[in-house]
Design an enzyme around this catalytic site. Structure first.
Site, mmCIF file in Angstrom:
data_model
loop_
_atom_site.group_PDB
_atom_site.id
_atom_site.type_symbol
_atom_site.label_atom_id
_atom_site.label_comp_id
_atom_site.label_asym_id
_atom_site.label_seq_id
_atom_site.Cartn_x
_atom_site.Cartn_y
_atom_site.Cartn_z
ATOM 1 N N LYS A 181 39.710 53.881 31.882
ATOM 2 C CA LYS A 181 38.314 53.453 31.998
ATOM 3 C C LYS A 181 38.080 52.803 33.356
ATOM 4 O O LYS A 181 38.578 51.720 33.632
ATOM 5 C CB LYS A 181 37.932 52.450 30.905
ATOM 6 C CG LYS A 181 36.406 52.257 30.862
ATOM 7 C CD LYS A 181 35.947 50.996 30.184
ATOM 8 C CE LYS A 181 35.955 49.784 31.063
ATOM 9 N NZ LYS A 181 35.032 49.853 32.215
ATOM 10 N N GLU A 257 47.161 42.487 35.642
ATOM 11 C CA GLU A 257 47.142 42.031 37.038
ATOM 12 C C GLU A 257 45.806 41.333 37.234
ATOM 13 O O GLU A 257 44.757 41.961 37.192
ATOM 14 C CB GLU A 257 47.319 43.237 37.969
ATOM 15 C CG GLU A 257 47.823 42.836 39.328
ATOM 16 C CD GLU A 257 46.682 42.485 40.247
ATOM 17 O OE1 GLU A 257 46.258 41.306 40.217
ATOM 18 O OE2 GLU A 257 46.206 43.369 40.959
ATOM 19 N N CYS A 291 42.607 40.883 44.996
ATOM 20 C CA CYS A 291 43.333 40.015 44.078
ATOM 21 C C CYS A 291 44.313 39.115 44.806
ATOM 22 O O CYS A 291 44.519 37.972 44.441
ATOM 23 C CB CYS A 291 44.068 40.869 43.062
ATOM 24 S SG CYS A 291 45.075 42.159 43.814
ATOM 25 N N GLU A 388 39.047 31.444 41.869
ATOM 26 C CA GLU A 388 38.978 32.692 42.636
ATOM 27 C C GLU A 388 37.511 32.975 42.975
ATOM 28 O O GLU A 388 36.692 33.181 42.080
ATOM 29 C CB GLU A 388 39.565 33.840 41.800
ATOM 30 C CG GLU A 388 39.670 35.126 42.586
ATOM 31 C CD GLU A 388 40.414 36.225 41.830
ATOM 32 O OE1 GLU A 388 40.057 36.507 40.678
ATOM 33 O OE2 GLU A 388 41.351 36.804 42.412
HETATM 34 P P1 NAI Z 1 36.229 42.135 34.700
HETATM 35 O O1 NAI Z 1 37.569 41.618 34.358
HETATM 36 O O2 NAI Z 1 35.093 41.871 33.758
HETATM 37 O O3 NAI Z 1 36.275 43.718 34.969
HETATM 38 C C1 NAI Z 1 37.426 44.490 35.241
HETATM 39 C C2 NAI Z 1 37.482 45.689 34.303
HETATM 40 O O4 NAI Z 1 37.594 45.219 32.960
HETATM 41 C C3 NAI Z 1 36.240 46.583 34.328
HETATM 42 O O5 NAI Z 1 36.627 47.914 34.143
HETATM 43 C C4 NAI Z 1 35.466 46.102 33.110
HETATM 44 O O6 NAI Z 1 34.594 47.067 32.579
HETATM 45 C C5 NAI Z 1 36.591 45.803 32.152
HETATM 46 N N1 NAI Z 1 36.264 44.864 31.070
HETATM 47 C C6 NAI Z 1 35.351 43.860 31.083
HETATM 48 N N2 NAI Z 1 35.322 43.244 29.891
HETATM 49 C C7 NAI Z 1 36.223 43.858 29.098
HETATM 50 C C8 NAI Z 1 36.653 43.680 27.748
HETATM 51 N N3 NAI Z 1 36.151 42.729 26.979
HETATM 52 N N4 NAI Z 1 37.626 44.485 27.277
HETATM 53 C C9 NAI Z 1 38.176 45.438 28.039
HETATM 54 N N5 NAI Z 1 37.793 45.664 29.313
HETATM 55 C C10 NAI Z 1 36.836 44.891 29.845
HETATM 56 O O7 NAI Z 1 35.870 41.543 36.109
HETATM 57 P P2 NAI Z 1 34.427 41.468 36.805
HETATM 58 O O8 NAI Z 1 33.433 40.921 35.858
HETATM 59 O O9 NAI Z 1 34.146 42.749 37.425
HETATM 60 O O10 NAI Z 1 34.742 40.378 37.921
HETATM 61 C C11 NAI Z 1 34.857 38.994 37.563
HETATM 62 C C12 NAI Z 1 35.930 38.335 38.371
HETATM 63 O O11 NAI Z 1 37.179 38.893 38.026
HETATM 64 C C13 NAI Z 1 35.830 38.521 39.873
HETATM 65 O O12 NAI Z 1 34.943 37.599 40.465
HETATM 66 C C14 NAI Z 1 37.256 38.276 40.286
HETATM 67 O O13 NAI Z 1 37.498 36.885 40.353
HETATM 68 C C15 NAI Z 1 38.058 38.858 39.137
HETATM 69 N N6 NAI Z 1 38.518 40.229 39.438
HETATM 70 C C16 NAI Z 1 39.825 40.411 39.787
HETATM 71 C C17 NAI Z 1 40.268 41.660 40.142
HETATM 72 C C18 NAI Z 1 41.678 41.880 40.554
HETATM 73 O O14 NAI Z 1 41.951 42.725 41.395
HETATM 74 N N7 NAI Z 1 42.642 41.212 39.933
HETATM 75 C C19 NAI Z 1 39.383 42.820 40.168
HETATM 76 C C20 NAI Z 1 38.040 42.548 39.720
HETATM 77 C C21 NAI Z 1 37.645 41.280 39.386
#
Ligand code: NAI
Ligand code: MG
Length: 488
Positions: A181, A257, A291, A388
Site C-alpha cells: 500500500k 522504520e 527519517c 520529529e
Molecule cells: P503515517 O505514518 O500516517 O503514514 C505512513 C503510511 O502509513 C502511509 O501509507 C499511510 O497511509 C499509512 N497509515 C496511516 N495510518 C495507518 C493505519 N492506521 N494503519 C496502517 N497504515 C496506516 O505518516 P504521515 O501522517 O504521512 O506523517 C506523519 C509524520 O510521520 C511525519 O510528520 C513524520 O514525522 C513521520 N513520517 C516518517 C517517515 C519515515 O520515513 N520514517 C515517513 C513519513 C512520515
C-alpha cells in the site's frame, strides 16, 4: 527534462491486472509544487485488501509457479525489473517529482538507488540456505530458511520509489508474495512499478498494489489473518498501531522504520566549512522529509558562534522553488497539512525562546514551500529539539564536553542514526560505540549503502532493511531432524 508525463495507471493492481476498487471510489492526487490535481486514483479499502491478499496467497500456494521457481530465476526477474526501471528512468523521475515534489536531480538519484537495491537483493535470491547441525544422534538435523508467505507492505510518501524497492527487494529475494500500500499522497510511482513487475515477468499475484488511506486499506493489511508479515515505514504512532493490530490478529511478524531525531555532534577540531555543509545537507535533504535527517546539530561552544553564522549563510543561499528547475535544491513539503505542521513547530521554537536566524515562514502562496529555517540557542527541552519536525528546520544546540554531548544525544526516544565530525580517532570511536542508533556516521551523514543494514534502536523501529539483515525479516527458520538407524 519533461515537466509532465501522462498518468498511465490509476487503478489497483491485483493478480497482474489493473482493476477498479470494489467501492468504485477514487481519491485525488495533487502536485505539491503547484497544488494542481494530477489524477484521481481508485481507492482501495478492506474489500480490496481481501482480494489482493487472496491473490498473493494463491501465488504463494504450495506447488505454485513462484514457489517452485528456481531461486536464480527470481534473481533474473529482479534484475529485469531494475533494467526496466532504468529504461524508464525519465518517466519515473518526472512522475516522482510531480507527485512528491522532490527536486528532479534527487528524484533521478532515487530511481537509480531503487534499481540498485533490487540488484543487490537479487544477488541473495539463490544464496539463502540453512545449516546442517551436529546433534546427539542418531539424528541428522538441518535447517531450511523458508519465505514467511504473504507480506503486507505499507510505505510513506517521502521516498515512494525507493521505499517500494526497499520493501519489494527482500520479499522477492526470499520468495514471498506482496500486498503493497503506497501512501495516499504518492500512489502513482508504485502503480507504475507494478506495471513494470508484470512486464518483467513476475507470476500473477506475486505483487499486488492497493492505493488507499492508512486507516482503511493500511489497517486492513495490518490486521489481516492471512498476512504473515507486515513491513511499515512511517510515523511512530501508526507503527505502534500496526504492531497492536498484528498482535491482535495473527501475531504476524512486524518490521518498522519510524523516523528519528538524529544528532550530529561537531567537535572543535572539525573543518568548520565542511561541518557546516554536512550539517546543512543532512537536515535540509528532501525538504527535511527524511527519517534519518540530522535534526539536532550539537556544536562545541568554541566554534558555536562561527558555525551559526555560516549555517545561516548556507541556509539563506539555498535555492527553493520549482523542483523541475535546474539549480533548485529544495521543493515543496508534501501537502498543506504537513506544511502547517512544520510551521507550527517553527512557531513553537520562537515561543519557547530559540533564536531564529533565518527563514521561519512559508515561501509564496501557491505550493507548499517553506523557507530554509535555522534556529540557534536551542535547548534540549524545546519541542523543536525533541520531536520529529519533518521539515527544513535546523536546530543548533551548544555543548561543552564530548561526554555531555553523548548523554544529550542519547536522551531521546528515537535511535535511527547519529553522527560525529572530528579528526580525533578516539572521540570518533567513543561516539561510534556510545551513541544509541542503528547507523553511525563519522565525518559524513546519510550514507546508506544498499549493501549495509539500516534501521532503528528504541522507538525508531524494529528490524533492519537492506544488507543481508533484511532477509531475516522475511524468512522463517525450519529445523528438520531425521532419525538414522544408528549413531555413526
Ligand atoms: P503515517 O505514518 O500516517 O503514514 C505512513 C503510511 O502509513 C502511509 O501509507 C499511510 O497511509 C499509512 N497509515 C496511516 N495510518 C495507518 C493505519 N492506521 N494503519 C496502517 N497504515 C496506516 O505518516 P504521515 O501522517 O504521512 O506523517 C506523519 C509524520 O510521520 C511525519 O510528520 C513524520 O514525522 C513521520 N513520517 C516518517 C517517515 C519515515 O520515513 N520514517 C515517513 C513519513 C512520515
Ligand atoms: Mg497520517
Amino acid at each position: 527534462m519533461a515537466r509532465k508525463v501522462d498518468i498511465k495507471y490509476t487503478q489497483l493492481f491485483i493478480n497482474n491486472e489493473f482493476v477498479n476498487s470494489v467501492s468504485g471510489k477514487t481519491f485525488p492526487v495533487y502536485n505539491p509544487a503547484n497544488e494542481e490535481k494530477i489524477a484521481d486514483v481508485y481507492e482501495g479499502d478492506k474489500a480490496d485488501v481481501d482480494k489482493a491478499v487472496a491473490a498473493a496467497k494463491e501465488a504463494f500456494k504450495r506447488g505454485s509457479e513462484w514457489r517452485t521457481m528456481d531461486a536464480s530465476k527470481r534473481a533474473v526477474l529482479m534484475h529485469k525489473l531494475a533494467d526496466l526501471m532504468m529504461r524508464d528512468f525519465q518517466y519515473l523521475t518526472v512522475l516522482r517529482v510531480m507527485e512528491g515534489g522532490k527536486v528532479s536531480s534527487a528524484s533521478y538519484s532515487e530511481v537509480v538507488y531503487a534499481a540498485d537495491t533490487l540488484r543487490y537483493a537479487a544477488g541473495w535470491a539463490d544464496k539463502i540456505h540453512g545449516q546442517t547441525i551436529p546433534t546427539d544422534g542418531p539424528y541428522f538435523t538441518y535447517t531450511r530458511k523458508e519465505p514467511v508467505g504473504v507480506v503486507g507492505q505499507i510505505i510513506p510518501w517521502n521516498a515512494p520509489v525507493l521505499m517500494a524497492a526497499w520493501k519489494l527487494a527482500p520479499a522477492f529475494a526470499t520468495g514471498c508474495t506482496v500486498v503493497l500500500k503506497p501512501a495516499e499522497d504518492t500512489p502513482l510511482c508504485a502503480l507504475y512499478i507494478a506495471a513494470l513487475c508484470k512486464e518483467a515477468g513476475f507470476p500473477t499475484g506475486v505483487v499486488n498494489v492497493v492505493p488507499g488511506y492508512g486507516s482503511t486499506a493500511g489497517a486492513a493489511i495490518a490486521s489481516h489473518p492471512d498476512v504473515a508479515k507486515v513491513a511499515f515505514t512511517g510515523s511512530v504512532v501508526v507503527g505502534k498501531s500496526i504492531m497492536a493490530a498484528a498482535a491482535q490478529s495473527n501475531l504476524k511478524k512486524v518490521s518498522l522504520e519510524l523516523g528519528g531525531k538524529s544528532p550530529l555532534i561537531i567537535l572543535p577540531d572539525a573543518d568548520i566549512d565542511e561541518a557546516v555543509n554536512i550539517a546543512h545537507d543532512c537536515v535540509f535533504v528532501n525538504q527535511g522529509q527524511a527519517c534519518c535527517a540530522g535534526t539536532r546539530t550539537f556544536v562545541h561552544e568554541n566554534i558555536y558562534d562561527e558555525f551559526v553564522k555560516k549555517a545561516k549563510a548556507k541556509a539563506e543561499a539555498r535555492k527553493v522553488g520549482d523542483p523541475f528547475e535546474d539549480g533548485v535544491v529544495q521543493g515543496p513539503q508534501i501537502n498543506e497539512k504537513m506544511m502547517n505542521k512544520v510551521l507550527d513547530y517553527i512557531k513553537s521554537g520562537k515561543e519557547q525562546g530559540a533564536h531564529i536566524e533565518c527563514g521561519g515562514e512559508r515561501l509564496g502562496t501557491t505550493g507548499y514551500f517553506i523557507k530554509p529555517t535555522v534556529f540557534s540557542n536551542v535547548t534540549d527541552d524545546m519541542k523543536i529539539a525533541k520531536e520529529e519536525i519533518f521539515g527544513p528546520v535546523q536546530s543548533i544546540l551548544k555543548f561543552k564536553t564530548l561526554e555531555e554531548a553523548i548523554e544529550r544525544a542519547n536522551n531521546t526516544s528515537y535511535g535511527l542514526a547519529a553522527g560525529i565530525l572530528t579528526k580525533d580517532i578516539n572521540s570518533a570511536l567513543t561516539c561510534a560505540n556510545a551513541l544509541e542508533a542503528g547507523s553511525i556516521w563519522v565525518n559524513c551523514f546519510l550514507v546508506i549503502p544498499v549493501q549495509a543494514p539500516f534501521g532503528g534502536y528504541k522507538e525508531s523501529g524494529i528490524g533492519r532493511e537492506m544488507g543481508e539483515e533484511t532477509l531475516h525479516e522475511y524468512l522463517e527458520v525450519k529445523t528438520v531432524s531425521v532419525k538414522l538407524p544408528s549413531k555413526s
